[in-house]
Write a protein that holds these residues in place. Structure first.
Motif, PDB file in Angstrom:
ATOM      1  N   PRO A 283       0.437  -1.219  -0.029  1.00 25.46           N
ATOM      2  CA  PRO A 283       0.472   0.144   0.040  1.00 25.46           C
ATOM      3  C   PRO A 283       1.148   1.197   0.326  1.00 25.46           C
ATOM      4  O   PRO A 283       0.287   2.460  -0.107  1.00 25.46           O
ATOM      5  CB  PRO A 283      -0.668  -0.401   1.343  1.00 25.46           C
ATOM      6  N   ASP A 284       1.894   0.922   0.631  1.00 27.29           N
ATOM      7  CA  ASP A 284       2.572   2.248   0.437  1.00 27.29           C
ATOM      8  C   ASP A 284       3.274   2.120  -1.023  1.00 27.29           C
ATOM      9  O   ASP A 284       3.010   3.607  -1.361  1.00 27.29           O
ATOM     10  CB  ASP A 284       4.188   2.041   1.851  1.00 27.29           C
ATOM     11  N   LEU A 285       3.406   2.091  -1.502  1.00 25.33           N
ATOM     12  CA  LEU A 285       4.378   1.840  -2.497  1.00 25.33           C
ATOM     13  C   LEU A 285       3.177   2.738  -3.917  1.00 25.33           C
ATOM     14  O   LEU A 285       2.584   3.669  -4.632  1.00 25.33           O
ATOM     15  CB  LEU A 285       4.500   0.471  -3.739  1.00 25.33           C
ATOM     16  N   LYS A 326      -5.623  -8.782  -0.415  1.00 23.75           N
ATOM     17  CA  LYS A 326      -4.150  -7.343   0.019  1.00 23.75           C
ATOM     18  C   LYS A 326      -4.133  -6.534  -1.319  1.00 23.75           C
ATOM     19  O   LYS A 326      -3.941  -5.534  -1.044  1.00 23.75           O
ATOM     20  CB  LYS A 326      -3.064  -8.398  -0.131  1.00 23.75           C
ATOM     21  N   SER A 327      -4.192  -7.373  -2.952  1.00 22.67           N
ATOM     22  CA  SER A 327      -3.348  -6.488  -3.609  1.00 22.67           C
ATOM     23  C   SER A 327      -4.600  -5.344  -4.430  1.00 22.67           C
ATOM     24  O   SER A 327      -4.518  -4.051  -4.116  1.00 22.67           O
ATOM     25  CB  SER A 327      -3.334  -7.475  -5.243  1.00 22.67           C
ATOM     26  N   ILE A 328      -6.253  -5.585  -3.868  1.00 25.23           N
ATOM     27  CA  ILE A 328      -7.087  -4.612  -4.153  1.00 25.23           C
ATOM     28  C   ILE A 328      -7.081  -3.358  -2.939  1.00 25.23           C
ATOM     29  O   ILE A 328      -6.769  -2.419  -3.419  1.00 25.23           O
ATOM     30  CB  ILE A 328      -8.532  -5.127  -3.641  1.00 25.23           C
ATOM     31  N   VAL A 350     -16.019 -13.769   2.511  1.00 23.86           N
ATOM     32  CA  VAL A 350     -15.655 -14.022   3.912  1.00 23.86           C
ATOM     33  C   VAL A 350     -15.214 -12.641   4.052  1.00 23.86           C
ATOM     34  O   VAL A 350     -14.934 -12.783   5.646  1.00 23.86           O
ATOM     35  CB  VAL A 350     -14.630 -15.122   3.451  1.00 23.86           C
ATOM     36  N   GLY A 351     -14.809 -11.531   4.474  1.00 21.56           N
ATOM     37  CA  GLY A 351     -14.972 -10.276   4.841  1.00 21.56           C
ATOM     38  C   GLY A 351     -13.301  -9.748   4.468  1.00 21.56           C
ATOM     39  O   GLY A 351     -12.857  -8.495   5.488  1.00 21.56           O
ATOM     40  N   LEU A 352     -12.729 -10.725   3.397  1.00 17.76           N
ATOM     41  CA  LEU A 352     -11.143  -9.417   3.392  1.00 17.76           C
ATOM     42  C   LEU A 352     -11.128  -8.640   2.791  1.00 17.76           C
ATOM     43  O   LEU A 352     -10.283  -7.635   3.169  1.00 17.76           O
ATOM     44  CB  LEU A 352     -10.420 -11.031   2.531  1.00 17.76           C
ATOM     45  N   VAL A 353     -12.431  -8.462   2.013  1.00 19.46           N
ATOM     46  CA  VAL A 353     -12.103  -6.749   1.581  1.00 19.46           C
ATOM     47  C   VAL A 353     -14.057  -6.822   0.717  1.00 19.46           C
ATOM     48  O   VAL A 353     -14.778  -7.368   0.207  1.00 19.46           O
ATOM     49  CB  VAL A 353     -11.639  -7.211  -0.176  1.00 19.46           C
ATOM     50  N   ASN A 354     -13.853  -5.255   0.906  1.00 20.13           N
ATOM     51  CA  ASN A 354     -15.880  -4.922   0.577  1.00 20.13           C
ATOM     52  C   ASN A 354     -15.914  -4.385  -0.379  1.00 20.13           C
ATOM     53  O   ASN A 354     -14.908  -4.314  -1.109  1.00 20.13           O
ATOM     54  CB  ASN A 354     -16.357  -4.045   1.579  1.00 20.13           C
ATOM     55  N   ILE A 358     -13.590  -2.458  -4.535  1.00 20.67           N
ATOM     56  CA  ILE A 358     -13.841  -2.649  -5.701  1.00 20.67           C
ATOM     57  C   ILE A 358     -14.098  -2.153  -6.475  1.00 20.67           C
ATOM     58  O   ILE A 358     -14.197  -1.776  -7.573  1.00 20.67           O
ATOM     59  CB  ILE A 358     -14.843  -4.600  -5.365  1.00 20.67           C
ATOM     60  N   ASP A 359     -15.471  -0.846  -6.025  1.00 16.58           N
ATOM     61  CA  ASP A 359     -15.844   0.341  -6.980  1.00 16.58           C
ATOM     62  C   ASP A 359     -14.363   1.025  -6.876  1.00 16.58           C
ATOM     63  O   ASP A 359     -14.450   1.486  -8.413  1.00 16.58           O
ATOM     64  CB  ASP A 359     -16.778   0.580  -5.844  1.00 16.58           C
ATOM     65  N   LYS A 360     -14.302   1.124  -6.484  1.00  9.69           N
ATOM     66  CA  LYS A 360     -12.813   2.503  -6.284  1.00  9.69           C
ATOM     67  C   LYS A 360     -12.101   1.736  -7.352  1.00  9.69           C
ATOM     68  O   LYS A 360     -11.532   2.420  -8.072  1.00  9.69           O
ATOM     69  CB  LYS A 360     -11.621   2.417  -5.283  1.00  9.69           C
ATOM     70  N   ALA A 361     -11.394   0.282  -7.934  1.00  8.93           N
ATOM     71  CA  ALA A 361     -10.662   0.014  -8.766  1.00  8.93           C
ATOM     72  C   ALA A 361     -11.605   0.365 -10.106  1.00  8.93           C
ATOM     73  O   ALA A 361     -10.312   1.078 -10.791  1.00  8.93           O
ATOM     74  CB  ALA A 361     -10.258  -1.491  -8.285  1.00  8.93           C
TER      75      ALA A 361
END
Length: 780
Positions: A283-285, A326-328, A350-354, A358-361
């Protein structure tokens, strides 16, 4: 029996005819399908789409994207996270292939672009490393503009996409790297200027609207990526250990320039890890630097299978769903290939990403397509590029630019006693020898398409003088035909040896182990030179450098040229230089090291700066302390140029705040930010260097004027650093004045040990040719 046999045969013939007819109809349907571009919002074919806000070209892009995303189901959204995007027929959105390449011409790598009967080929320019050797920024942009025009023309007939994952702006840090050929070289300043110019050439529209894109470029591979496959160290698992200083002043500048100055539409994260984190999950990069600090207006894409790789190869996550999440969450918008699309739904469940992430991506992805006009209806009816078609590909002008680009990049490294150019009238027979002497595909390097046509070195030379050819050996050259080659050389008035490498020696996923000419090429060159009765010209065709000390020191070898991978017109360009129709002006964009260098320096050591404690010599001309075969910037001409510094300050004083610590105590450096930099114009921190350049020779020629600096020895500063360069053309005895504007805080600053820019205090040297000018920076 006869009647029965005839009936069976008729049935068989009817069956075959039916199959043939079906086959031809299918081919015809495919051909017709390929003749139409892929686009959304076809309001002509489906008038109901006109009422959808995302199809309304009168609205701003943000409003249109918001409307589109709001209409999609979660499953449909996930379909737009992969490079083979799944269409939504109910909304008039077709499937779209994101992956096209345009490294040095429209390529058929990736599947988004292809060649067919309508467009059988496209202009194939020199591989990037040779174009960079021209040091001609206007040429970089001109090539990009031609490539994007051909891409748009192909798109209009369904043969190309709109999103091109080029250019490669990684630093060519080690000469063994197989992909160094794809890059603009080892210098951050050159790489940055190349990146910005080529991206602008690809992206900028004729209308000049920054919210529109001609095609979408992508700067890759972010970041510190330059090991592919070396001694069982593979790019999929390599962890690049990079200190903050090297990251800030070597690896990141080209990418920053791409985004900040070039306004590139995309950045591709790389396979490797950097300091223990996969770049595509850092996320920093991604969110922190690319999206946050640099304000990317576009999308971030993974190198192909990178998300899969960080799970299956690097074991960075325990499950594929965690890798996707993690990548998203790190800021990845698009996954090259299918991995994210395969596991994203479960990752959400399973709640790892909401769904918001995905909308943002996908919003970033859609916004890019909207800037390209993908959601504006039939592109053939659009004003800017609707009229482009097959006749705009491989035009005579485009092919001439490919020839000129190769000429401008070719570097003359040796010319004993002015043996070059060769005089056609003095040569009755020319021996052309070597594995690349009649090369075709080798000339266009990798990430290539199908060229308009080829002109090999042999063909180019034979157009001018009578030429006889001997292969001598193949590139790997285990058993050279020394006898035939030597006999030919001994009978000819002059010899041109075309040696070097090809994609079996250096390419993606293949790094070299040494710097010698492959196989027994050196033996062939030596034997031919020994018996030749006339001039011997050694031509090196390659992406990377070689230790050719033997040839440099061999008196019988009177000329040496490096021609990179010169593109479809490479043979014409080589002949133009050898016979003097073009005066060479290329300069090396990378250092040529001796073999001893790689014997003591592992590719995996990412440190740029030398380390006296263990004998590590450092990397690139900026830090390397050892001997070279040829240096960065080397390159000869058939004429000579003199330089004179007309104007440059001897003292620059930094006006610091009254409370600044460095006013009352000695400091090595001060921050390159603050009021003393904010008020640069009023404070005198911008200055001009004026140079007079004169062509003192007897023929016209182009010339690159380099302005280097050697800063004070603080913070591990570079031994020498390129501030700027300018390509000029001067007639016989003509002179001109070149002006460089120097921003002290930006151009003269160095990076300290924790990655912060500092203005070193003390004595500087400005270098132009053989001239040096002293400059002191102090505080007041």
């Amino acid at each position: 029996m006869a009647s029965s046999s005839l009936t069976e045969r008729n049935r068989a013939l009817f069956s075959v005819s039916t199959l043939l007819l079906c086959f031809l109809l299918c081919i015809s349907e495919q051909s017709n399908a390929q003749s139409s571009p892929v686009f959304a919002c076809d309001v002509t074919g489906n008038p109901s789409l006109a009422g959808l806000r995302f199809c309304n070209t009168g609205l701003n892009i943000k409003s249109r994207v918001t409307d589109l995303v709001g209409r999609l189901t979660l499953e449909e959204k996930i379909g737009f996270l992969g490079s083979n995007a799944i269409g939504v027929s109910r909304l008039g959105i077709p499937a779209y292939k994101w992956w096209s390449e345009a490294l040095h011409g429209v390529s058929n790598v990736g599947g988004g672009s292809s060649f067919s009967g309508q467009v059988p080929g496209a202009t194939s320019f020199p591989q990037v490393i040779l174009t960079a050797a021209s040091f001609n920024v206007s040429l970089f942009q001109a090539i990009g503009k031609v490539v994007s025009t051909e891409a748009r023309a192909m798109y209009n007939v369904g043969s190309a996409g709109l999103t091109f994952w080029s250019p490669n702006v990684n630093i060519f840090r080690d000469p063994r790297w197989g992909r160094g050929q794809e890059t603009p070289g080892e210098d951050p300043e050159l790489s940055s200027k190349y990146a910005v110019a080529y991206v602008r050439g690809l992206q900028e529209t004729d209308g000049g609207d920054p919210n529109r894109l001609k095609v979408a470029a992508c700067c890759k591979h972010y970041t510190a990526y330059d090991v592919d496959n070396w001694k069982d160290v593979h790019r999929f698992t390599f962890n690049a250990v990079v200190n903050q200083q090297d990251m800030a002043d070597t690896f990141q500048p080209p990418f920053k320039s791409c985004v900040v100055d070039g306004n590139v539409a995309s950045v591709m994260c790389s396979y490797n890890q950097v300091n223990g984190k996969p770049t595509c999950a850092d996320p920093d990069l991604l969110s922190g630097v690319i999206r946050g600090q640099w304000k990317l207006n576009g999308y971030i894409v993974s190198d192909c299978d990178s998300v899969d790789v960080l799970y299956t190869k690097q074991h960075y996550t325990k499950t594929p769903e965690e890798a996707v999440a993690k990548s998203i969450l790190a800021g990845l918008d698009l996954n090259c290939d299918h991995f994210t699309g395969q596991y994203a739904m479960k990752a959400v469940k399973v709640g790892l990403v909401n769904e918001t992430a995905i909308d943002k991506a996908i919003s970033n992805n859609f916004a890019t397509l909207m800037r390209l006009g993908f959601f504006d209806g039939d592109p053939k009816k659009q004003q800017l590029y609707g009229g482009l078609g097959p006749n705009d590909v491989c035009t005579a002008n485009n092919q001439e630019l490919a020839r000129d680009a190769a000429r401008q990049g070719i570097v003359l490294l040796k010319n004993s006693a002015g043996s070059l150019p060769l005089s056609p009238s003095a040569i009755k027979t020319l021996a052309v020898i070597g594995p690349n002497a009649n090369a075709t595909e080798t000339m266009i390097g990798n990430y290539n398409g199908i060229p308009c046509k080829y002109t090999t070195p042999l063909q180019g030379l034979a157009e001018t003088v009578s030429s006889t050819y001997q292969l001598g050996c193949n590139v790997a050259c285990a058993e050279p035909d020394l006898g035939s080659a030597a006999a030919l050389a001994a009978s000819a008035d002059a010899v041109v040896l075309v040696m070097g490498a090809d994609q079996s020696i250096e390419q993606e996923n293949l790094d070299r182990l040494d710097l010698y000419l492959p196989g027994k090429q050196q033996e062939l060159v030596t034997q031919v030179a020994k018996v030749a009765k006339g001039p011997v010209v050694l031509v090196i065709m390659s992406g990377g450098a070689f230790d050719i000390t033997f040839a440099k020191n061999e008196e019988k070898i009177t000329g040496i040229m490096w021609v990179g991978y010169p593109g479809e017109a490479g043979g014409l360009a080589i002949a133009d230089v050898i016979f003097g129709r073009h005066n060479p002006s290329g300069n090396l964009p990378m250092t040529w090291y001796p073999q001893s260098y790689v014997e003591k320096v592992p590719m995996t050591n990412m440190n740029m700066r030398p380390d006296k404690s263990n004998g590590y010599p450092g990397r690139t001309y900026r830090f390397y302390t050892g001997e070279t075969v040829y240096a960065f910037g080397d390159g000869l001409s058939y004429t000579n140029f003199n330089h004179q510094i007309l104007k440059a300050p001897k003292l620059v004083s930094l006006d610091l705040d009254e409370n600044h610590a460095c006013r009352s105590s000695e400091c090595q450096s001060v921050d390159a930010i603050g009021p003393h930099c904010d008020n640069a114009v009023g404070g005198g921190l911008n200055f001009e260097v004026q140079l007079k350049v004169r062509n003192v020779g007897d023929r016209e020629g182009s010339h690159t004027v380099f302005l280097f600096t050697t800063p004070p020895e603080v913070h591990g500063s570079p031994r020498k650093h390129l501030l700027g360069f300018e390509k000029i053309r001067l007639g016989e005895k003509e002179e001109t004045v070149i002006r460089f504007n120097v921003d002290v805080c930006k151009d003269l600053s160095v990076v300290d040990e924790i990655g912060k820019r500092k203005i070193a205090l003390g004595h500087y040297l400005l270098h132009v040719g053989s001239f040096k000018h002293s400059l002191t920076i102090s505080v007041s």
